[in-house]
Enzyme design. Structure first.
Site, PDB file in Angstrom:
ATOM      1  N   ASP A  97      -1.807   2.198   0.788  1.00  0.00           N
ATOM      2  CA  ASP A  97      -1.116   1.281   1.690  1.00  0.00           C
ATOM      3  C   ASP A  97      -0.513   2.082   2.833  1.00  0.00           C
ATOM      4  OD1 ASP A  97      -0.351  -1.353   2.418  1.00  0.00           O
ATOM      5  OD2 ASP A  97       1.681  -0.970   1.716  1.00  0.00           O
ATOM      6  N   GLU A  98      -0.318   1.432   3.975  1.00  0.00           N
ATOM      7  CA  GLU A  98       0.222   2.066   5.190  1.00  0.00           C
ATOM      8  C   GLU A  98      -0.578   3.321   5.547  1.00  0.00           C
ATOM      9  OE1 GLU A  98       2.236   0.491   7.015  1.00  0.00           O
ATOM     10  OE2 GLU A  98       3.255  -0.894   5.656  1.00  0.00           O
TER      11      GLU A  98
END
Length: 193
Positions: A84-85
Site C-alpha cells: 500500500d502507498e
C-alpha cells in the site's frame, strides 16, 4: 505466471480498501500474504494500513534504506505481496519488487497514487509505470462529475495549495480529488486571473 501490478488512483478512490479486500480474498483461500507499506506513511500508525471505510490491518514497515528482497528472504513462503502507498517506495525498491516477481514467481500488487498535488510523478509511482506488467486506474469523480485525476492539496479554508513539499500526509482535511479542469479553474480564481 506472476506479474507486477500497479493499481493507482486519486485520493479517495478506495485504493487502500481494495488492497485490504484483495488481502482478505487471498487469505480466505488459505494463502499467505506479505502486506507491506513504506515508513513515511504514519497517518494511522507506523504499522497500520487503514482505509477510509474502516478496514484495517497490520503491515510490515519498509524504510527507504531497507532492501525489500532481503526482508522477503527473512520470511519466505508467501504466496503474494501486497504493497500500500507504493508511490513512497524508492525506485530501487520498486526494482526489487520487480525482481521478486521475476525470480521468485510471486505476484506483487502495488496500490498508490500516481502523481502529487502538482500533478508530478512520485518517484516510486513513475518506476511502477515503467515496470509494471499491469496498470489499472481506480477511478473516482470530481465534484463536477468528471473523472478526478488531481490530488488537490487544500488549506484549512479550502484554498488550493500550489507550493510545498511533495510529501505531506493528510486525508479529507488536506486533499480533494478533482478533475484537471476544475483544479486549474480554482487556482486561476484564487489568483484573481
Amino acid at each position: 505466471m506472476a506479474k507486477l501490478y500497479f493499481k493507482y488512483g486519486a485520493m479517495g478512490s478506495s485504493k487502500t480498501a481494495q488492497a485490504l479486500i484483495t488481502r482478505f480474498n487471498y487469505m480466505e483461500l488459505g494463502m499467505s500474504v506479505w502486506l507491506i507499506k513504506p515508513s513515511v506513511d504514519t497517518r494511522d500508525g507506523a504499522d497500520v494500513i487503514k482505509s477510509r471505510i474502516g478496514l484495517e490491518a497490520r503491515a510490515q514497515v519498509i524504510t527507504p534504506e531497507q532492501d525489500i528482497i532481503a526482508e522477503y528472504q527473512k520470511q519466505p513462503g508467501h504466496d503474494v505481496i501486497i504493497a500500500d502507498e507504493a508511490q513512497f517506495f524508492t525506485p530501487a525498491q520498486i526494482d526489487q519488487l520487480r525482481q521478486l516477481v521475476d525470480e521468485e514467481d510471486i505476484p506483487v500488487l502495488c496500490f498508490g497514487l500516481r502523481t502529487d498535488f502538482l500533478t508530478h510523478f512520485f518517484p516510486g509511482a513513475q518506476r511502477l509505470m515503467e515496470l509494471a506488467d499491469s496498470l489499472t486506474e481506480i477511478k473516482t469523480v470530481c465534484a463536477c462529475g468528471r473523472k478526478a485525476t488531481v490530488n488537490a492539496r487544500i488549506d484549512a479554508s479550502g484554498r488550493i495549495i500550489t507550493q510545498g513539499d511533495q510529501v505531506f500526509l493528510g486525508g479529507n482535511d488536506s486533499y480533494v480529488a478533482m478533475c484537471h479542469k476544475c483544479w486549474k479553474q480554482r487556482i486561476s480564481e484564487q489568483s484573481g486571473k
